[in-house]
Design an enzyme around this catalytic site. Structure first.
Site, short mmCIF file in Angstrom:
data_model
loop_
_atom_site.label_atom_id
_atom_site.label_comp_id
_atom_site.label_asym_id
_atom_site.label_seq_id
_atom_site.Cartn_x
_atom_site.Cartn_y
_atom_site.Cartn_z
N ASP A 44 0.82 -1.20 0.10
CA ASP A 44 0.01 0.01 0.09
C ASP A 44 1.08 1.32 0.13
OD1 ASP A 44 0.87 -0.22 2.60
OD2 ASP A 44 -1.06 0.11 3.34
N SER A 45 2.14 1.14 0.19
CA SER A 45 3.09 2.05 -0.19
C SER A 45 2.76 2.77 -1.49
CB SER A 45 4.80 1.51 -0.08
OG SER A 45 4.55 0.64 -1.04
N ASP A 83 -1.11 -6.27 -0.07
CA ASP A 83 -1.35 -5.56 1.44
C ASP A 83 -2.90 -5.48 1.59
OD1 ASP A 83 0.66 -4.92 2.98
OD2 ASP A 83 1.20 -2.99 1.94
N LYS A 112 -0.95 -9.57 3.46
CA LYS A 112 -0.08 -8.81 4.43
C LYS A 112 -1.21 -7.90 5.13
CE LYS A 112 3.43 -5.82 4.03
NZ LYS A 112 3.02 -4.62 4.68
N GLU A 114 -1.15 -5.29 8.71
CA GLU A 114 -0.09 -4.60 9.70
C GLU A 114 -0.78 -4.73 11.31
OE1 GLU A 114 0.63 -0.58 8.82
OE2 GLU A 114 1.13 -0.97 6.89
N GLU A 181 9.86 -3.93 10.31
CA GLU A 181 10.20 -2.63 9.58
C GLU A 181 10.90 -1.84 10.71
OE1 GLU A 181 7.35 -0.79 7.20
OE2 GLU A 181 8.50 1.05 7.02
#
Ligand code: KIV
Length: 261
Positions: A44-45, A83, A112, A114, A181
């Site tokens: 999602d960057s 993501d 993925k 978070e 990270e």
């Protein structure tokens, strides 16, 4: 277990490192596969490096599915990670399962998300239903508005212990991978030794089982990159030079060439 994932597990056990890069479209996925990358992450960057936002919070599930579809077409033997974007999974395990399903249908192999121990029930719910999950702890960019900036994590003793605890809880819940990270190298090394899941580091030193970089940092497409990223190319400058050359050729009548017929 997914055949491609069992190779990652074997490599962790035998100490062989794996490399991932982000990809947001078909050409980047094709280059990554041809270059021998082991995995591509539809991160999602993309909200920041493709869309120009300050953080990743505006990215939607529809966008992630759209980009995942493009990437899987070019990904070849690479394992495709995608993501879950902000707001698409935090409410309940059921919400996460539904959103993960959309990404799987778009072509992702691994989903993925978070978050730390608070996401363990969601990880277990999805894993028990056959979804390969990658957890992401340490600096979790979707929480950046809560923290006010992109901050390194686990730098105090208490912070390091919390990260270790989160990694082991998520691995025990069934996460096959854990992204670490922006955490201290020693903490990442300890976690990588202790948990069964394959660790993927970014700004976490050399001792994780795999490494990931944002393609736009690695290729020099961003104006500024985080200090831990290595720029292997200045593609942004090269693209700008090529475009300026084209403008010059058009302005001087050098392009296109005159043809006889
Ligand atoms: O979105 C992304 O690119 C990521 C990496 C930084 C791990 O989550």
């Amino acid at each position: 277990m997914h055949k491609k994932i069992s190779r990652w597990v074997k490599d962790k056990q035998q100490g062989r490192k794996r490399a991932l890069v982000t990809a947001y479209d078909y050409p980047m996925a094709r280059f990554a596969a041809a270059a021998g990358l082991h995995g591509v992450l539809v991160g999602d960057s993309l909200g920041m490096v493709v869309c120009g936002d300050q953080d990743t919070l505006n990215v939607t599930l529809e966008q992630m599915c759209y980009h995942t579809r493009m990437v899987q077409r070019g990904a070849g033997d690479c394992l495709v990670f995608a993501d879950l974007p902000f707001g698409s999974y935090e409410k309940s395990p059921e919400q996460a399962w539904e959103s993960a399903g959309a990404l799987l249908r778009a072509g992702a192999d691994v989903i993925k998300l978070e978050g730390g121990a608070e996401m363990a029930a969601t990880v277990a719910f999805c894993a028990e239903r056959g979804i390969n999950i990658c957890a992401h702890i340490g600096l979790t960019p979707q929480r950046v508005r809560q923290w006010g900036s992109f901050q390194r994590q686990g730098t105090s003793d208490a912070g390091a212990q919390r990260l270790q605890h989160e990694a082991s809880v998520l691995s025990a819940a069934g996460a096959r991978f854990v992204v670490l990270e922006a955490v201290p190298d020693v903490v990442a090394a300890r976690i990588s030794r202790e948990i069964e899941a394959v660790t993927i580091g970014i700004g976490a030193g050399p001792d994780t089982d795999a490494q990931v970089l944002v393609a736009h940092d690695l290729l020099g497409l961003e104006v500024e990159s985080p200090p831990f990223a290595r720029r292997y190319l200045e593609a942004g400058q090269q693209m700008q030079d090529a475009l300026a050359h084209y403008v010059e050729d058009v302005s001087n009548g050098q392009f296109p060439p005159r043809r006889a017929h």
